[in-house]
Enzyme design. Structure first.
Site, PDB file in Angstrom:
ATOM      1  N   ILE A  12       0.850  -1.200   0.000  1.00 61.11           N
ATOM      2  CA  ILE A  12       0.000   0.000   0.000  1.00 61.11           C
ATOM      3  C   ILE A  12       0.887   1.252   0.000  1.00 61.11           C
ATOM      4  O   ILE A  12       0.595   2.250  -0.660  1.00 61.11           O
ATOM      5  CB  ILE A  12      -0.961  -0.004   1.211  1.00 61.11           C
ATOM      6  CG1 ILE A  12      -1.772  -1.315   1.230  1.00 61.11           C
ATOM      7  CG2 ILE A  12      -1.905   1.189   1.153  1.00 61.11           C
ATOM      8  CD1 ILE A  12      -2.605  -1.520   2.497  1.00 61.11           C
ATOM      9  N   LEU A  59      12.083   1.007  12.409  1.00 63.35           N
ATOM     10  CA  LEU A  59      11.455   1.897  13.397  1.00 63.35           C
ATOM     11  C   LEU A  59      11.923   1.569  14.813  1.00 63.35           C
ATOM     12  O   LEU A  59      11.879   2.411  15.710  1.00 63.35           O
ATOM     13  CB  LEU A  59       9.928   1.768  13.352  1.00 63.35           C
ATOM     14  CG  LEU A  59       9.220   2.300  12.113  1.00 63.35           C
ATOM     15  CD1 LEU A  59       7.706   2.247  12.329  1.00 63.35           C
ATOM     16  CD2 LEU A  59       9.648   3.723  11.795  1.00 63.35           C
ATOM     17  N   LYS A  87       1.858  -7.908   9.076  1.00 65.60           N
ATOM     18  CA  LYS A  87       0.420  -7.920   8.775  1.00 65.60           C
ATOM     19  C   LYS A  87      -0.217  -9.299   8.571  1.00 65.60           C
ATOM     20  O   LYS A  87      -1.367  -9.369   8.146  1.00 65.60           O
ATOM     21  CB  LYS A  87       0.171  -7.071   7.542  1.00 65.60           C
ATOM     22  CG  LYS A  87       0.839  -7.624   6.299  1.00 65.60           C
ATOM     23  CD  LYS A  87       0.256  -7.070   5.022  1.00 65.60           C
ATOM     24  CE  LYS A  87       0.944  -7.639   3.811  1.00 65.60           C
ATOM     25  NZ  LYS A  87       0.450  -7.195   2.552  1.00 65.60           N
ATOM     26  N   SER A 127      -7.356  -1.179  10.307  1.00 67.90           N
ATOM     27  CA  SER A 127      -7.932  -2.253   9.485  1.00 67.90           C
ATOM     28  C   SER A 127      -9.364  -2.524   9.923  1.00 67.90           C
ATOM     29  O   SER A 127      -9.707  -2.379  11.111  1.00 67.90           O
ATOM     30  CB  SER A 127      -7.092  -3.511   9.711  1.00 67.90           C
ATOM     31  OG  SER A 127      -7.758  -4.645   9.235  1.00 67.90           O
ATOM     32  N   TYR A 151      -2.467  -9.853  15.556  1.00 69.72           N
ATOM     33  CA  TYR A 151      -2.322  -8.794  14.546  1.00 69.72           C
ATOM     34  C   TYR A 151      -3.405  -7.724  14.753  1.00 69.72           C
ATOM     35  O   TYR A 151      -3.115  -6.529  14.842  1.00 69.72           O
ATOM     36  CB  TYR A 151      -2.409  -9.375  13.121  1.00 69.72           C
ATOM     37  CG  TYR A 151      -2.636  -8.288  12.098  1.00 69.72           C
ATOM     38  CD1 TYR A 151      -1.617  -7.393  11.777  1.00 69.72           C
ATOM     39  CD2 TYR A 151      -3.887  -8.115  11.493  1.00 69.72           C
ATOM     40  CE1 TYR A 151      -1.838  -6.355  10.871  1.00 69.72           C
ATOM     41  CE2 TYR A 151      -4.114  -7.089  10.591  1.00 69.72           C
ATOM     42  CZ  TYR A 151      -3.085  -6.209  10.284  1.00 69.72           C
ATOM     43  OH  TYR A 151      -3.314  -5.184   9.398  1.00 69.72           O
ATOM     44  N   LYS A 155      -3.474  -3.490  15.980  1.00 69.82           N
ATOM     45  CA  LYS A 155      -4.158  -2.352  15.325  1.00 69.82           C
ATOM     46  C   LYS A 155      -5.028  -1.612  16.337  1.00 69.82           C
ATOM     47  O   LYS A 155      -5.010  -0.387  16.408  1.00 69.82           O
ATOM     48  CB  LYS A 155      -5.017  -2.850  14.157  1.00 69.82           C
ATOM     49  CG  LYS A 155      -4.213  -3.383  12.993  1.00 69.82           C
ATOM     50  CD  LYS A 155      -3.482  -2.269  12.277  1.00 69.82           C
ATOM     51  CE  LYS A 155      -2.311  -2.755  11.466  1.00 69.82           C
ATOM     52  NZ  LYS A 155      -1.418  -1.722  10.983  1.00 69.82           N
ATOM     53  N   ASN A 201      -3.838 -14.371   1.350  1.00 68.97           N
ATOM     54  CA  ASN A 201      -5.021 -13.608   0.944  1.00 68.97           C
ATOM     55  C   ASN A 201      -5.554 -14.110  -0.398  1.00 68.97           C
ATOM     56  O   ASN A 201      -4.824 -14.650  -1.226  1.00 68.97           O
ATOM     57  CB  ASN A 201      -4.693 -12.113   0.871  1.00 68.97           C
ATOM     58  CG  ASN A 201      -4.318 -11.555   2.232  1.00 68.97           C
ATOM     59  OD1 ASN A 201      -3.169 -11.186   2.463  1.00 68.97           O
ATOM     60  ND2 ASN A 201      -5.254 -11.536   3.158  1.00 68.97           N
ATOM     61  N   GLY A 296     -11.400 -18.507  12.263  1.00 67.86           N
ATOM     62  CA  GLY A 296     -11.349 -17.063  12.506  1.00 67.86           C
ATOM     63  C   GLY A 296     -12.037 -16.221  11.446  1.00 67.86           C
ATOM     64  O   GLY A 296     -12.202 -15.016  11.629  1.00 67.86           O
TER      65      GLY A 296
END
Ligand code: NAD
Ligand code: WQD
Length: 339
Positions: A12, A59, A87, A127, A151, A155, A201, A296
């Site tokens: 993204i 980071l 992710k 998300s 995950y 978020k 995915n 899930g």
């Protein structure tokens, strides 16, 4: 406008860099390349004909991140778009500590360094996973929040950290963007999603079947309470998502405090509709089998995107066929991704 993009070499992030450069804005990327390739940034430059600055920085490495902010202190960042993070839902269940460390600690270090340099405008990649299994559809931003895996928890925790930060210091401006299911690729076919190993995915799995790398799609369940029994999601073209970030930046500069927007199309498509879409566009048979449900998974999820439309003047423009065509062009031209 000068924007720092964390995770800018990723899927993204790279599409958003294209959109930022096309705005004529200055772009500085920090990425540790743990899930991406620098080639994506070279291609961003060839698509736009413009230059960006890249720092290979983690980071978690406070010293190096501080050095990046120092490097740019003569003309400070107007805002930070924070994509960097791990992710993969399944992996997060196996190695939760790595997810908490990378996503939460990485964000804390970023926020502390931003604070030190008085850069207090941030757009955060959240998300739709924070809505858990919604009681009704479409999903509005004020729906209850719940998560079922590490995950998703990162978020939600980061959203809460950002809200607490604002309560402590209301000179921060924070946009929480909740993405639905990003798919597609830049129309040039030069940048796109490049998953490691077998994709988790649906869309990258389908395109790898179409290109012959995988045999058939496993459709995870056809006994959901949906029109054809397969899972329904709000698939959104990654370039529409990138455009949402462009519209969010000026909003931040109006001192809105903490704002939350769904970035989705408002439409849901089933797994079988996605396979049919790709068959139409690729003009290839895409074999599939019905498999058991994936643990899930929820039956259906799509956004009410009207808040973003009203507040930002943004709406997703691209069709399902655009998503399929562009994902396919990327996969066909780059069967092994950036390798
Ligand atoms: P991606 O993995 O392609 O991009 C993330 C980038 O962050 C990668 O380039 C990676 O190398 C970098 N990164 C990770 N940890 C880092 C660290 N500690 N320091 C520096 N760089 C680091 O993922 P994406 O699909 O582009 O997702 C971007 C963001 O959007 C993520 O935060 C993700 O959780 C969120 N999101 C993604 C989806 C999706 O389905 N793709 C949906 C909702 C939200
Ligand atoms: C879509 C549909 C599957 C693969 C995930 C994360 C979410 C967000 C986006 C980051 C579902 C079905 C899938 C396959 C299938 N990411 N499917 N066969 O699960 O909606 O969302 O990515 O924030 O947090 O959970 O996306 O693409 O995995 O699945 O039948 O091989 O396709 O059951 O109905 P999901 P997905």
């Amino acid at each position: 406008m000068k924007i720092l993009v964390t995770g800018g070499a990723g899927y993204i992030g790279s599409h958003t860099c294209v959109a930022l450069l096309n705005q004529g804005w200055e772009v500085v990327v920090v990425d540790n390349l743990s899930n991406s390739s620098e080639l994506s940034l070279q291609r961003v430059e060839s698509i736009t004909g413009k230059h960006l600055t890249f720092h290979r920085t983690d980071l978690l490495d406070r010293k190096s991140l501080t050095a990046v902010f120092k490097d740019h202190a003569h003309q400070p960042f107007d805002a930070v778009i924070h994509f960097a993070g791990k992710k993969a839902v399944g992996e997060s269940v196996e190695i939760p500590l790595a997810y908490f460390h990378n996503n939460i600690t990485g964000t804390l270090v970023l926020l502390e360094v931003m604070d030190e340099f008085s850069v207090k405008n941030i757009v955060f990649s959240s998300s739709a996973t924070v809505y858990g299994n919604p009681a009704t559809l479409p999903i509005r931003e004020d729906f209850p929040l719940s998560v079922t895996n590490p995950y998703g928890r990162t978020k939600l925790m980061i959203e809460e950290i950002l809200k607490d930060l604002y309560l402590s210091d209301n000179s921060w401006n924070i946009a929480l963007l909740r993405y639905f299911n990003p798919v597609g690729a830049h129309e040039s076919g030069l940048i796109g999603e490049d998953p490691n190993g077998i994709p988790n995915n649906l869309v990258p799995y389908i395109t790898q079947v179409a290109v012959g790398k995988l045999d058939k799609v496993n459709v995870f369940g056809n006994d959901y309470n949906t029109p054809d029994g397969t899972g329904v999601r709000d698939y959104i073209h990654v370039s529409d998502l990138a455009a949402g970030h462009i519209k969010t930046i000026p909003k931040l500069l109006t001192n809105p405090g903490v704002v939350t927007y769904n970035l989705g199309t408002g439409r849901g498509n089933s797994v079988l509709e996605m396979i049919a879409g790709f068959q139409r566009v690729c003009k290839k048979d895409i074999p599939f089998v019905i498999s058991p449900r994936r643990a899930g998974d929820i039956a259906a999820c799509w956004a009410d995107p009207s808040k973003a439309e009203k507040a930002l003047g943004w709406r997703a423009e691209k069709s399902l066929d655009d998503m399929c065509r562009d994902s396919w062009k990327w996969q066909k031209n780059n069967p092994n991704g950036y390798q």
